[in-house]
Design a protein around this motif. Sequence first.
Motif, PDB file in Angstrom:
ATOM      1  N   THR A  96       0.826  -1.206   0.000  1.00  0.00           N
ATOM      2  CA  THR A  96       0.000   0.000   0.000  1.00  0.00           C
ATOM      3  C   THR A  96       0.863   1.260   0.000  1.00  0.00           C
ATOM      4  OG1 THR A  96      -1.758  -1.162   1.196  1.00  0.00           O
ATOM      5  CG2 THR A  96      -1.785   1.237   1.255  1.00  0.00           C
ATOM      6  N   ALA A  97       1.865   1.276   0.845  1.00  0.00           N
ATOM      7  CA  ALA A  97       2.698   2.474   0.988  1.00  0.00           C
ATOM      8  C   ALA A  97       3.410   2.834  -0.314  1.00  0.00           C
ATOM      9  CB  ALA A  97       3.717   2.266   2.099  1.00  0.00           C
ATOM     10  N   HIS A  98       3.790   1.843  -1.087  1.00  0.00           N
ATOM     11  CA  HIS A  98       4.564   2.095  -2.304  1.00  0.00           C
ATOM     12  C   HIS A  98       3.727   1.960  -3.579  1.00  0.00           C
ATOM     13  CE1 HIS A  98       8.387   2.540  -0.244  1.00  0.00           C
ATOM     14  NE2 HIS A  98       8.037   1.521   0.522  1.00  0.00           N
ATOM     15  N   GLY A  99       2.435   1.736  -3.439  1.00  0.00           N
ATOM     16  CA  GLY A  99       1.576   1.681  -4.617  1.00  0.00           C
ATOM     17  C   GLY A  99       1.886   0.530  -5.550  1.00  0.00           C
ATOM     18  N   VAL A 100       2.293  -0.611  -4.983  1.00  0.00           N
ATOM     19  CA  VAL A 100       2.534  -1.793  -5.824  1.00  0.00           C
ATOM     20  C   VAL A 100       1.227  -2.179  -6.506  1.00  0.00           C
ATOM     21  CG1 VAL A 100       3.180  -4.227  -5.812  1.00  0.00           C
ATOM     22  CG2 VAL A 100       4.415  -2.603  -4.354  1.00  0.00           C
ATOM     23  N   GLY A 101       1.281  -2.393  -7.806  1.00  0.00           N
ATOM     24  CA  GLY A 101       0.051  -2.648  -8.555  1.00  0.00           C
ATOM     25  C   GLY A 101      -0.424  -4.081  -8.525  1.00  0.00           C
ATOM     26  N   HIS A 102       0.508  -5.039  -8.613  1.00  0.00           N
ATOM     27  CA  HIS A 102       0.138  -6.440  -8.780  1.00  0.00           C
ATOM     28  C   HIS A 102       1.027  -7.326  -7.914  1.00  0.00           C
ATOM     29  CE1 HIS A 102      -1.454  -4.541 -12.418  1.00  0.00           C
ATOM     30  NE2 HIS A 102      -2.304  -5.551 -12.503  1.00  0.00           N
ATOM     31  N   GLY A 136      -6.017  -4.094  -1.123  1.00  0.00           N
ATOM     32  CA  GLY A 136      -6.498  -3.443  -2.332  1.00  0.00           C
ATOM     33  C   GLY A 136      -5.625  -3.656  -3.540  1.00  0.00           C
ATOM     34  N   VAL A 137      -4.476  -4.315  -3.361  1.00  0.00           N
ATOM     35  CA  VAL A 137      -3.610  -4.609  -4.491  1.00  0.00           C
ATOM     36  C   VAL A 137      -4.285  -5.649  -5.379  1.00  0.00           C
ATOM     37  CG1 VAL A 137      -2.375  -6.497  -3.344  1.00  0.00           C
ATOM     38  CG2 VAL A 137      -1.212  -5.170  -5.108  1.00  0.00           C
ATOM     39  N   ALA A 138      -4.020  -5.599  -6.676  1.00  0.00           N
ATOM     40  CA  ALA A 138      -4.477  -6.673  -7.556  1.00  0.00           C
ATOM     41  C   ALA A 138      -3.678  -7.925  -7.209  1.00  0.00           C
ATOM     42  CB  ALA A 138      -4.266  -6.286  -9.022  1.00  0.00           C
ATOM     43  N   TYR A 139      -4.378  -9.005  -6.853  1.00  0.00           N
ATOM     44  CA  TYR A 139      -3.694 -10.180  -6.310  1.00  0.00           C
ATOM     45  C   TYR A 139      -4.195 -11.453  -6.965  1.00  0.00           C
ATOM     46  CZ  TYR A 139      -2.012 -13.633  -2.916  1.00  0.00           C
ATOM     47  OH  TYR A 139      -1.394 -14.711  -2.316  1.00  0.00           O
ATOM     48  N   ARG A 140      -3.255 -12.317  -7.320  1.00  0.00           N
ATOM     49  CA  ARG A 140      -3.586 -13.659  -7.787  1.00  0.00           C
ATOM     50  C   ARG A 140      -2.828 -14.667  -6.923  1.00  0.00           C
ATOM     51  NH1 ARG A 140      -6.883 -11.178  -9.703  1.00  0.00           N
ATOM     52  NH2 ARG A 140      -7.758 -11.184 -11.811  1.00  0.00           N
ATOM     53  N   ALA A 141      -3.602 -15.524  -6.248  1.00  0.00           N
ATOM     54  CA  ALA A 141      -3.031 -16.610  -5.463  1.00  0.00           C
ATOM     55  C   ALA A 141      -2.934 -17.840  -6.350  1.00  0.00           C
ATOM     56  CB  ALA A 141      -3.914 -16.898  -4.251  1.00  0.00           C
ATOM     57  N   LEU A 142      -1.730 -18.361  -6.507  1.00  0.00           N
ATOM     58  CA  LEU A 142      -1.565 -19.599  -7.246  1.00  0.00           C
ATOM     59  C   LEU A 142      -2.013 -20.748  -6.355  1.00  0.00           C
ATOM     60  CD1 LEU A 142       1.909 -18.893  -8.871  1.00  0.00           C
ATOM     61  CD2 LEU A 142      -0.337 -18.771  -9.957  1.00  0.00           C
ATOM     62  N   ALA A 143      -3.127 -21.362  -6.712  1.00  0.00           N
ATOM     63  CA  ALA A 143      -3.718 -22.432  -5.910  1.00  0.00           C
ATOM     64  C   ALA A 143      -3.129 -23.760  -6.357  1.00  0.00           C
ATOM     65  CB  ALA A 143      -5.240 -22.424  -6.068  1.00  0.00           C
ATOM     66  N   ASN A 144      -2.246 -24.295  -5.522  1.00  0.00           N
ATOM     67  CA  ASN A 144      -1.488 -25.476  -5.898  1.00  0.00           C
ATOM     68  C   ASN A 144      -1.842 -26.681  -5.030  1.00  0.00           C
ATOM     69  OD1 ASN A 144       0.296 -23.949  -7.718  1.00  0.00           O
ATOM     70  ND2 ASN A 144       1.029 -23.024  -5.824  1.00  0.00           N
ATOM     71  N   PRO A 145      -1.843 -27.879  -5.619  1.00  0.00           N
ATOM     72  CA  PRO A 145      -1.934 -29.106  -4.826  1.00  0.00           C
ATOM     73  C   PRO A 145      -0.527 -29.486  -4.359  1.00  0.00           C
ATOM     74  CG  PRO A 145      -1.876 -29.655  -7.146  1.00  0.00           C
ATOM     75  CD  PRO A 145      -1.768 -28.148  -7.056  1.00  0.00           C
ATOM     76  N   TRP A 194      -4.545  -7.748 -15.581  1.00  0.00           N
ATOM     77  CA  TRP A 194      -5.608  -8.250 -14.713  1.00  0.00           C
ATOM     78  C   TRP A 194      -5.812  -7.325 -13.514  1.00  0.00           C
ATOM     79  CZ3 TRP A 194      -3.057  -9.689 -10.155  1.00  0.00           C
ATOM     80  CH2 TRP A 194      -1.699  -9.984 -10.286  1.00  0.00           C
ATOM     81  N   THR A 195      -6.999  -7.394 -12.972  1.00  0.00           N
ATOM     82  CA  THR A 195      -7.367  -6.545 -11.838  1.00  0.00           C
ATOM     83  C   THR A 195      -8.068  -7.394 -10.781  1.00  0.00           C
ATOM     84  OG1 THR A 195      -9.485  -5.975 -12.858  1.00  0.00           O
ATOM     85  CG2 THR A 195      -7.610  -4.511 -13.309  1.00  0.00           C
ATOM     86  N   GLY A 196      -8.305  -6.786  -9.624  1.00  0.00           N
ATOM     87  CA  GLY A 196      -9.032  -7.474  -8.567  1.00  0.00           C
ATOM     88  C   GLY A 196      -8.231  -8.597  -7.939  1.00  0.00           C
ATOM     89  N   THR A 197      -8.943  -9.470  -7.256  1.00  0.00           N
ATOM     90  CA  THR A 197      -8.291 -10.589  -6.578  1.00  0.00           C
ATOM     91  C   THR A 197      -8.918 -11.900  -7.016  1.00  0.00           C
ATOM     92  OG1 THR A 197      -9.803 -10.489  -4.686  1.00  0.00           O
ATOM     93  CG2 THR A 197      -7.797  -9.170  -4.549  1.00  0.00           C
ATOM     94  N   GLY A 198      -8.153 -12.974  -6.891  1.00  0.00           N
ATOM     95  CA  GLY A 198      -8.669 -14.280  -7.269  1.00  0.00           C
ATOM     96  C   GLY A 198      -7.597 -15.338  -7.212  1.00  0.00           C
ATOM     97  N   GLU A 199      -7.991 -16.542  -7.579  1.00  0.00           N
ATOM     98  CA  GLU A 199      -7.084 -17.689  -7.607  1.00  0.00           C
ATOM     99  C   GLU A 199      -6.770 -18.076  -9.043  1.00  0.00           C
ATOM    100  OE1 GLU A 199      -8.107 -20.333  -3.652  1.00  0.00           O
ATOM    101  OE2 GLU A 199      -9.143 -20.818  -5.515  1.00  0.00           O
TER     102      GLU A 199
END
Length: 293
Positions: A96-102, A136-145, A194-199
């Motif tokens: 947040t402090a540094h405005g990281v986008g993704h 609030g950062v755009a985030y993608r969690a890599l969902a791994n087995p 990409w935007t928003g959050t998700g897996e």
Amino acid sequence: MIVVTTPTGDIGRQVLHTLLGSGEELRVIVRDPAKLPENVRERVDVVVGSHGDAEVVDRAFTGADAVFWLVPPDPRASTLDEAYSGFTRPAAKAFTAHGVGHVVGVSAVGRGTPVAGRAGLVTASLAMDDLIASTGVAYRALANPSFMDNVLRQVGSIREGVFSDTADPDRKAPTAATRDIAAAAARLLLDRSWTGTGEVAVLGPEDLSPNDMARIMSEVLGRPVRYERHSLDDLAARMSGFGAGPAFVQGMVDMMRAKDEGLDGGLLRTPETASPTTFRQWCEEVLKPAVLA
């Protein structure tokens, strides 16, 4: 600029290798720069320290557009929250402090399953995802087995003809090669549309049981390999013997129990989630050279 954490680890190293050919400006956070190959050190900006340290991530995320995030295992953490979310909190503030986008993070499958709340290490990893998403950062969690590459920890016993785990011998489940996880991470870091959050699931191309895996290993290695099931009590005793603390040991036991109760079955395999490396291919290209070395 893309910041890569754990650049000397199995997944982080492969992410960095892919990004080096992209033309992107790269920065890495590493405790020991000497572990980076010299030709890599010459091509990246190096921030020395732990990415769980507030001062380190404050320096590292200055001017960053995207971050590859992976929490290293901490077998001696007093709680699983400390190991995952506690480690991540300084970085979450710095995003947040540094405005990281993704941000692209390494996480686990299981969200939305009935056992997700009692799956030990996986439960803690999913809570970490929620923490990052809350910034609030755009985030993608890599969902791994489970990782195919974890089998390399048993090279010695596989040479003797035994492959072991705690899973039901006939329970089929997805497994993924770390190189496919790294490839998925690199694609997301380079895209950034990409935007928003998700897996983003990385499920491998097929579900296999431990007996299936032992059969494939036997065929690839040209020698018999049998599956031997260990109890969760055996697992706990072995991990404690290696020096892991009570919280991590219980977290591992709870995760393995949850896997047998359907933790890995929450996501459907589709053309988008089916990563390419088969277990047989991985055995030919990775396991067999290790066993024969």
